[in-house]
Design a protein around this motif. Structure first.
Motif, mmCIF file in Angstrom:
data_model
loop_
_atom_site.group_PDB
_atom_site.id
_atom_site.type_symbol
_atom_site.label_atom_id
_atom_site.label_comp_id
_atom_site.label_asym_id
_atom_site.label_seq_id
_atom_site.Cartn_x
_atom_site.Cartn_y
_atom_site.Cartn_z
ATOM 1 N N LYS A 29 -10.485 -16.420 9.163
ATOM 2 C CA LYS A 29 -8.604 -16.304 9.251
ATOM 3 C C LYS A 29 -8.336 -16.711 8.200
ATOM 4 O O LYS A 29 -8.324 -16.809 6.733
ATOM 5 C CB LYS A 29 -7.753 -17.689 9.401
ATOM 6 N N GLY A 30 -6.660 -14.934 7.028
ATOM 7 C CA GLY A 30 -6.434 -14.684 6.406
ATOM 8 C C GLY A 30 -5.091 -14.182 6.634
ATOM 9 O O GLY A 30 -4.818 -14.476 7.415
ATOM 10 N N ILE A 31 -4.240 -13.921 5.332
ATOM 11 C CA ILE A 31 -3.211 -13.431 5.719
ATOM 12 C C ILE A 31 -3.130 -11.872 4.960
ATOM 13 O O ILE A 31 -3.846 -10.976 4.472
ATOM 14 C CB ILE A 31 -1.839 -14.551 4.357
ATOM 15 N N ASN A 32 -1.844 -11.307 6.013
ATOM 16 C CA ASN A 32 -1.881 -9.962 5.406
ATOM 17 C C ASN A 32 -1.267 -9.492 4.251
ATOM 18 O O ASN A 32 -0.298 -10.643 4.481
ATOM 19 C CB ASN A 32 -0.698 -9.106 6.954
ATOM 20 N N PRO A 33 -1.686 -9.097 3.077
ATOM 21 C CA PRO A 33 -0.526 -9.038 2.029
ATOM 22 C C PRO A 33 0.292 -8.032 2.400
ATOM 23 O O PRO A 33 1.232 -8.263 1.516
ATOM 24 C CB PRO A 33 -2.117 -8.220 1.047
ATOM 25 N N PHE A 34 1.085 -7.671 2.533
ATOM 26 C CA PHE A 34 1.909 -6.555 3.464
ATOM 27 C C PHE A 34 2.855 -7.285 4.065
ATOM 28 O O PHE A 34 3.960 -6.873 3.434
ATOM 29 C CB PHE A 34 1.229 -5.390 3.844
ATOM 30 N N ASN A 35 2.563 -7.977 4.716
ATOM 31 C CA ASN A 35 3.988 -9.167 5.458
ATOM 32 C C ASN A 35 3.166 -10.798 5.085
ATOM 33 O O ASN A 35 4.639 -11.232 5.883
ATOM 34 C CB ASN A 35 4.086 -8.238 6.923
ATOM 35 N N GLY A 36 3.268 -10.977 4.777
ATOM 36 C CA GLY A 36 2.505 -12.129 4.812
ATOM 37 C C GLY A 36 2.241 -12.991 6.264
ATOM 38 O O GLY A 36 2.175 -14.454 5.943
ATOM 39 N N GLU A 37 1.162 -12.560 7.099
ATOM 40 C CA GLU A 37 1.998 -13.254 7.965
ATOM 41 C C GLU A 37 0.132 -12.938 8.237
ATOM 42 O O GLU A 37 -0.368 -12.767 7.796
ATOM 43 C CB GLU A 37 2.073 -12.064 9.719
ATOM 44 N N ASP A 38 -0.381 -14.530 9.201
ATOM 45 C CA ASP A 38 -1.674 -15.000 9.541
ATOM 46 C C ASP A 38 -2.388 -13.686 10.193
ATOM 47 O O ASP A 38 -1.913 -13.655 11.226
ATOM 48 C CB ASP A 38 -1.893 -15.915 10.477
ATOM 49 N N CYS A 39 -3.743 -13.805 10.538
ATOM 50 C CA CYS A 39 -4.837 -12.363 10.912
ATOM 51 C C CYS A 39 -6.054 -13.097 10.414
ATOM 52 O O CYS A 39 -6.185 -13.829 10.467
ATOM 53 C CB CYS A 39 -4.109 -11.199 10.401
#
Length: 97
Positions: free
Chosen positions: A61-71
């Motif tokens: 699990k990570g965080i999209n650096p562009f929009n802060g959403e989980d991915c």
């Protein structure tokens, strides 16, 4: 400070007493050969220096650096370098404090 390829080649030339052209050729040949072995999933070991190998990194699990959403970050392969203790000790001996 980061050292870029040009500065590295200049230093290789100085230390080795060779032309910059030969230093560049040697470095590029080393990199190309290393990439061939990495593509073949081989571990490349240099006694007294370290080893290069590819490792599988599991999905996480990570965080999209562009929009802060989980991915989800998919499983992928990474190239890793592990320095030998001999190399680490030699570097400590060369450090200018």
């Amino acid at each position: 400070m980061a050292v870029f390829k040009k500065e590295f080649i200049d230093r290789m030339s100085e230390i080795g007493g060779i032309t910059k052209k030969d230093a560049r050729r040697g470095l590029e040949l080393f990199i190309k050969t290393l990439m061939v072995y990495m593509a073949e999933n081989e571990t490349v070991r240099f006694t007294g220096f370290g080893k290069f190998e590819r490792k599988t990194v599991k999905e996480r699990k990570g965080i999209n650096p562009f929009n802060g959403e989980d991915c989800m970050v998919p499983e992928h392969r990474k190239m890793k370098f592990y320095a030998s203790e001999v190399l680490a000790d030699k570097i400590e001996g060369l450090r200018e404090d």
